[in-house]
Motif scaffolding. Structure first.
Motif, PDB file in Angstrom:
ATOM      1  N   GLU A  18       0.825  -1.204   0.000  1.00 31.34           N
ATOM      2  CA  GLU A  18       0.000   0.000   0.000  1.00 31.34           C
ATOM      3  C   GLU A  18       0.861   1.257   0.000  1.00 31.34           C
ATOM      4  N   ALA A  19       1.998   1.215   0.679  1.00 29.44           N
ATOM      5  CA  ALA A  19       2.915   2.361   0.668  1.00 29.44           C
ATOM      6  C   ALA A  19       3.461   2.582  -0.736  1.00 29.44           C
ATOM      7  N   LYS A  20       3.772   1.499  -1.427  1.00 29.19           N
ATOM      8  CA  LYS A  20       4.255   1.583  -2.805  1.00 29.19           C
ATOM      9  C   LYS A  20       3.188   2.196  -3.720  1.00 29.19           C
ATOM     10  N   VAL A  21       1.955   1.722  -3.586  1.00 24.38           N
ATOM     11  CA  VAL A  21       0.852   2.211  -4.431  1.00 24.38           C
ATOM     12  C   VAL A  21       0.594   3.700  -4.192  1.00 24.38           C
ATOM     13  N   ARG A  22       0.670   4.118  -2.919  1.00 32.60           N
ATOM     14  CA  ARG A  22       0.418   5.524  -2.584  1.00 32.60           C
ATOM     15  C   ARG A  22       1.594   6.433  -2.927  1.00 32.60           C
ATOM     16  N   GLY A  76       9.027  -4.184  -3.926  1.00 27.68           N
ATOM     17  CA  GLY A  76       9.523  -3.113  -4.782  1.00 27.68           C
ATOM     18  C   GLY A  76       9.262  -1.730  -4.219  1.00 27.68           C
ATOM     19  N   PHE A  77       9.259  -1.639  -2.884  1.00 26.57           N
ATOM     20  CA  PHE A  77       9.090  -0.344  -2.224  1.00 26.57           C
ATOM     21  C   PHE A  77      10.443   0.100  -1.681  1.00 26.57           C
ATOM     22  N   ASP A  78      10.899   1.286  -2.082  1.00 28.33           N
ATOM     23  CA  ASP A  78      12.253   1.708  -1.719  1.00 28.33           C
ATOM     24  C   ASP A  78      12.277   2.883  -0.738  1.00 28.33           C
ATOM     25  N   GLY A  79      11.226   3.003   0.082  1.00 31.12           N
ATOM     26  CA  GLY A  79      11.194   4.064   1.086  1.00 31.12           C
ATOM     27  C   GLY A  79      12.034   3.716   2.312  1.00 31.12           C
ATOM     28  N   GLU A  80      11.900   4.552   3.331  1.00 28.91           N
ATOM     29  CA  GLU A  80      12.635   4.355   4.581  1.00 28.91           C
ATOM     30  C   GLU A  80      11.746   3.649   5.607  1.00 28.91           C
ATOM     31  N   ILE A  81      12.382   2.885   6.497  1.00 29.72           N
ATOM     32  CA  ILE A  81      11.652   2.248   7.604  1.00 29.72           C
ATOM     33  C   ILE A  81      11.633   3.193   8.793  1.00 29.72           C
ATOM     34  N   VAL A  82      10.438   3.391   9.368  1.00 29.46           N
ATOM     35  CA  VAL A  82      10.279   4.178  10.593  1.00 29.46           C
ATOM     36  C   VAL A  82       9.665   3.270  11.646  1.00 29.46           C
ATOM     37  N   PHE A  83      10.322   3.157  12.785  1.00 29.83           N
ATOM     38  CA  PHE A  83       9.832   2.285  13.845  1.00 29.83           C
ATOM     39  C   PHE A  83       8.973   3.057  14.839  1.00 29.83           C
ATOM     40  N   ASP A  84       7.800   2.481  15.154  1.00 25.78           N
ATOM     41  CA  ASP A  84       6.872   3.076  16.114  1.00 25.78           C
ATOM     42  C   ASP A  84       7.126   2.446  17.474  1.00 25.78           C
ATOM     43  N   ALA A  85       7.953   3.104  18.273  1.00 25.43           N
ATOM     44  CA  ALA A  85       8.366   2.557  19.565  1.00 25.43           C
ATOM     45  C   ALA A  85       7.243   2.520  20.592  1.00 25.43           C
TER      46      ALA A  85
END
Length: 310
Positions: free
Chosen positions: A191-195, A257-266
């Motif tokens: 969904e992140a890739k599509v958006r 095929g999503f090349d964004g950054e990972i953000v962790f929700d602590a």
């Protein structure tokens, strides 16, 4: 197992049950019995007893269960313990009454103490406190193991328990409110890739270690235990390899095929710090997993895309 043996698969629409049904059919087993929830409510003791008395299967694969990820387990605690207790108690007891000698019970690696020595051996069961976020489900599964163990001791049945590590694959649950970590990551990354998003939000710190097993490998292990005439005991089923949540998220992103950054929700829970199974018992019998994590994720993503298109 005889190819014409009558085999009841409880939970045949679920991820594990459907994989067992596929594998049995592919191996030439022709007499498979299945029932939907509408046809057979496994929480109803009377109808389960009547069903098994009438059908009298030769073998039962008990894959039916209420399952979910951290959020679902922690939110619907009463439902998880009640429904799973009822399903397994009804089937095991009714199987014995109907004269069913062979049954395989599907458990979960969450039965083991939260802070177990790693890798986790079967004998570590009941040696320490459980992970609180999924304790009700874990207790229910422990009861299932003990049902099999004690019906064997008292009545001479041959009921065996298989404890899978984290499973994934075709027919997985991709609902973000109730799914496990890997299918949730597949959906989130897609969904992140599509958006066109720049980030992928992942629960927790990304540091916990997890072992993942492709569900068709699990089905192979279950059928293997039955075909080898294993009559009792508890068997861990896994790959003997684990990765961090960060690493599995990165693999999912690569496959999708999503090349964004990972953000962790602590602010979200990590769950058990590490959960790697010792699978020596299965390896000594001659079985081991075949599907690599990346190949399994690729197959799972293809399944997700198919489901999304329906």
């Amino acid at each position: 197992m005889d190819k014409n043996a009558k085999i009841f698969i409880a939970g045949h629409r679920g991820m594990v049950g459907s994989a067992i049904a596929r594998r049995l059919a592919a191996a030439g087993y022709t007499n498979l019995i299945t029932r939907t929830h509408a046809e057979l409510d496994l929480i109803d003791q009377t109808v389960v007893t009547q069903f098994l008395e009438h059908e009298k299967p030769d073998y039962i694969f008990l894959a039916a269960a209420k399952v979910g990820g951290i959020h679902a387990n922690n939110t619907y605690r009463a439902e998880f313990i009640y429904q799973n207790l009822m399903i397994e108690a009804n089937i095991v007891h009714a199987a014995w009454k109907a004269g069913v000698q062979r049954l395989l019970f599907l458990g979960s690696s969450c039965i083991y103490p939260r802070d177990c020595p790693q890798p986790i051996k079967e004998e570590y069961l009941l040696t320490g406190p459980l992970e609180q976020t999924n304790e009700p489900y874990a207790i229910a599964k422990i009861v299932g193991i003990k049902l099999c163990e004690n019906y064997n001791r008292q009545y001479g049945t041959q009921y065996v328990s298989a404890m899978p590590t984290n499973l994934y694959g075709p027919n997985d649950n991709y609902d973000l409110n109730t799914s496990h970590v890997l299918p949730a990551l597949i959906r989130k990354a897609h969904e992140a890739k599509v958006r066109g998003d720049k980030e992928l939000v992942v629960w927790g710190s990304g540091k916990p270690m997890r072992e993942f097993l492709y569900v068709d490998d699990m089905a192979d292990a279950c059928i293997f235990l039955m075909e080898q005439n294993i009559s009792e005991g508890l068997f861990n089923v896994g790959t003997a390899e684990d990765v961090t949540i960060r690493e599995v998220a990165e693999t999912v992103m690569s496959v999708v095929g999503f090349d964004g950054e990972i953000v962790f929700d602590a602010s979200k829970p990590d769950g058990t710090p590490r959960k790697l199974l010792n699978v020596d018992r299965m390896r000594e019998l001659g079985w081991q997993a075949k599907t690599s994590l990346r190949d399994g994720i690729a197959k799972s993503y293809a399944d997700f895309l198919t489901k999304s298109a329906e």
